[in-house]
Design an enzyme around this catalytic site. Structure first.
Site, PDB file in Angstrom:
ATOM      1  N   ARG A 105      20.665  15.285  24.338  1.00 47.49           N
ATOM      2  CA  ARG A 105      21.261  16.195  25.318  1.00 47.49           C
ATOM      3  C   ARG A 105      22.781  16.081  25.281  1.00 47.49           C
ATOM      4  O   ARG A 105      23.323  14.980  25.377  1.00 47.49           O
ATOM      5  CB  ARG A 105      20.735  15.838  26.713  1.00 47.49           C
ATOM      6  CG  ARG A 105      21.045  16.877  27.742  1.00 47.49           C
ATOM      7  CD  ARG A 105      20.369  16.564  29.049  1.00 47.49           C
ATOM      8  NE  ARG A 105      21.008  15.470  29.768  1.00 47.49           N
ATOM      9  CZ  ARG A 105      20.938  15.319  31.083  1.00 47.49           C
ATOM     10  NH1 ARG A 105      20.253  16.173  31.816  1.00 47.49           N
ATOM     11  NH2 ARG A 105      21.514  14.300  31.674  1.00 47.49           N
ATOM     12  N   THR A 109      27.360  20.115  28.259  1.00 48.21           N
ATOM     13  CA  THR A 109      26.685  21.401  28.476  1.00 48.21           C
ATOM     14  C   THR A 109      25.264  21.225  29.008  1.00 48.21           C
ATOM     15  O   THR A 109      24.654  22.179  29.486  1.00 48.21           O
ATOM     16  CB  THR A 109      26.568  22.167  27.142  1.00 48.21           C
ATOM     17  OG1 THR A 109      25.722  21.392  26.260  1.00 48.21           O
ATOM     18  CG2 THR A 109      27.926  22.359  26.484  1.00 48.21           C
ATOM     19  N   ASP A 201      19.992   6.364  32.675  1.00 50.37           N
ATOM     20  CA  ASP A 201      19.716   6.887  31.325  1.00 50.37           C
ATOM     21  C   ASP A 201      18.585   6.070  30.693  1.00 50.37           C
ATOM     22  O   ASP A 201      18.754   4.890  30.366  1.00 50.37           O
ATOM     23  CB  ASP A 201      20.988   6.801  30.477  1.00 50.37           C
ATOM     24  CG  ASP A 201      20.819   7.526  29.146  1.00 50.37           C
ATOM     25  OD1 ASP A 201      21.620   8.418  28.852  1.00 50.37           O
ATOM     26  OD2 ASP A 201      19.863   7.186  28.399  1.00 50.37           O
ATOM     27  N   ASP A 204      19.302   4.606  27.094  1.00 58.81           N
ATOM     28  CA  ASP A 204      20.245   3.480  27.126  1.00 58.81           C
ATOM     29  C   ASP A 204      19.605   2.237  27.734  1.00 58.81           C
ATOM     30  O   ASP A 204      19.804   1.113  27.244  1.00 58.81           O
ATOM     31  CB  ASP A 204      21.491   3.859  27.932  1.00 58.81           C
ATOM     32  CG  ASP A 204      22.422   4.768  27.154  1.00 58.81           C
ATOM     33  OD1 ASP A 204      22.288   4.839  25.915  1.00 58.81           O
ATOM     34  OD2 ASP A 204      23.286   5.411  27.782  1.00 58.81           O
TER      35      ASP A 204
HETATM   36  C1  PRP Z   1      17.106  12.082  27.781  1.00 62.32           C
HETATM   37  C2  PRP Z   1      15.622  12.053  28.035  1.00 62.32           C
HETATM   38  C3  PRP Z   1      15.202  13.459  27.718  1.00 62.32           C
HETATM   39  C4  PRP Z   1      16.392  14.265  28.172  1.00 62.32           C
HETATM   40  C5  PRP Z   1      16.073  14.870  29.506  1.00 62.32           C
HETATM   41  O1  PRP Z   1      17.355  11.959  26.434  1.00 62.32           O
HETATM   42  O2  PRP Z   1      14.954  11.075  27.306  1.00 62.32           O
HETATM   43  O3  PRP Z   1      14.938  13.681  26.339  1.00 62.32           O
HETATM   44  O4  PRP Z   1      17.494  13.357  28.300  1.00 62.32           O
HETATM   45  O5  PRP Z   1      17.084  15.715  29.923  1.00 62.32           O
HETATM   46  P1  PRP Z   1      16.870  17.284  30.048  1.00 62.32           P
HETATM   47  O6  PRP Z   1      15.553  17.496  30.719  1.00 62.32           O
HETATM   48  O7  PRP Z   1      18.032  17.716  30.923  1.00 62.32           O
HETATM   49  O8  PRP Z   1      16.937  17.893  28.683  1.00 62.32           O
HETATM   50  P2  PRP Z   1      18.837  11.944  25.831  1.00 62.32           P
HETATM   51  O9  PRP Z   1      19.239  13.320  25.422  1.00 62.32           O
HETATM   52  O10 PRP Z   1      19.762  11.232  26.767  1.00 62.32           O
HETATM   53  O11 PRP Z   1      18.652  11.152  24.489  1.00 62.32           O
HETATM   54  P3  PRP Z   1      18.196   9.627  24.243  1.00 62.32           P
HETATM   55  O12 PRP Z   1      16.723   9.560  24.504  1.00 62.32           O
HETATM   56  O13 PRP Z   1      18.542   9.436  22.811  1.00 62.32           O
HETATM   57  O14 PRP Z   1      18.973   8.717  25.157  1.00 62.32           O
HETATM   58  N1  URA Z   2      18.176  11.723  30.896  1.00 56.64           N
HETATM   59  C1  URA Z   2      18.031  10.482  31.393  1.00 56.64           C
HETATM   60  O1  URA Z   2      17.819   9.522  30.624  1.00 56.64           O
HETATM   61  N2  URA Z   2      18.111  10.292  32.715  1.00 56.64           N
HETATM   62  C2  URA Z   2      18.321  11.307  33.586  1.00 56.64           C
HETATM   63  O2  URA Z   2      18.376  11.070  34.816  1.00 56.64           O
HETATM   64  C3  URA Z   2      18.482  12.607  33.047  1.00 56.64           C
HETATM   65  C4  URA Z   2      18.392  12.790  31.710  1.00 56.64           C
END
Ligand code: PRP
Ligand code: URA
Length: 210
Positions: A105, A109, A201, A204
């Site tokens: 994500r 944006t 997150d 993370d």
């Molecule tokens: C997080 C989570 C989802 C997304 C959710 O991943 O694991 O995939 O955000 O957000 P959304 O519903 O607004 O799209 P992230 O993009 O942070 O990637 P990561 O798993 O690599 O940390």
């Molecule tokens: N992705 C995450 O990991 N946490 C949130 O709260 C939203 C998006």
């Protein structure tokens, strides 16, 4: 009811582990352990959606009725955070195939950016379970569903840990056929697109990249 396609799993084990996952003082190891445990409850709930057929089975004493699943299962974790749910699902569904979808994500944006796709060829005949702990705006899940449908999938379920009402509504309007199984429906998104109260997150916290 916010959405007829949403099921929230709430048993005391899940609620206890959600408390651990939400706690900002929980370390990487405890976080992973709690997410692994909650994933078992999610897998059990998802399995209630599997079409089954009855089969005969011979016990040492007699013949009786059992069941088998009608479809193969494909797990599709959304990288990265979805990876933390795979092993629990595989323990309960050891025959499942595993595809991967890489989505990151964009934190400005809030739009998902694709970076990897690899899925088994049998999507159209399989029960597909998308794994991602967080359903926030729903952009990532919706993009994953669109990709899987374009590849032929027609029976998709999302298993997540925490859903925001905004994400649930997006899935209902863009993918009304898809059921969402979540361990929690939280209150809202904040101005940065994070789920409140949430857990921060998920990627993370799972991988220690804070
Ligand atoms: C997080 C989570 C989802 C997304 C959710 O991943 O694991 O995939 O955000 O957000 P959304 O519903 O607004 O799209 P992230 O993009 O942070 O990637 P990561 O798993 O690599 O940390
Ligand atoms: N992705 C995450 O990991 N946490 C949130 O709260 C939203 C998006």
């Amino acid at each position: 009811m916010i959405n007829k396609n949403l099921t929230v799993v709430d048993n005391p084990l899940v609620l206890r582990d959600l408390t651990i996952l939400r706690d900002k003082n929980t370390g990487v190891r405890e976080f992973r352990d709690a997410l692994r445990r909650v994933s078992y409850s999610l897998a059990i709930e998802v399995s209630k959606l599997f079409p089954t057929r009855s089969v005969k089975v011979e016990t040492p004493l007699t013949e009786t009725e059992g069941i088998e699943f009608q479809k193969d299962v494909i797990l599709v974790p959304v990288l990265r955070a979805g990876l933390s749910m795979v092993n629990s699902f595989l323990e309960l569904l050891p025959e499942a195939k595993v595809g991967h979808i890489g989505l990151q994500r964009n934190e400005e944006t809030l739009q998902p950016v694709e970076y990897y796709y690899k899925t088994p060829k049998t999507l159209s005949s399989s029960k597909v379970i998308v794994l991602d702990p967080m359903l926030a705006t729903g952009g990532s899940a919706s993009a994953a569903f669109t990709f899987l449908k374009n590849k032929g999938a027609s029976d998709i379920t999302l298993a997540c840990l925490i859903a925001a009402p905004e994400g649930v509504r997006k899935i209902e309007s863009e993918h009304a056929d898809i059921k969402v199984i979540s361990a929690s429906l939280d209150e809202k998104l904040n101005e940065h697109g994070y789920i409140v109260p949430g857990l921060g997150d998920a990627g993370d916290r799972t991988f220690g990249t804070l």
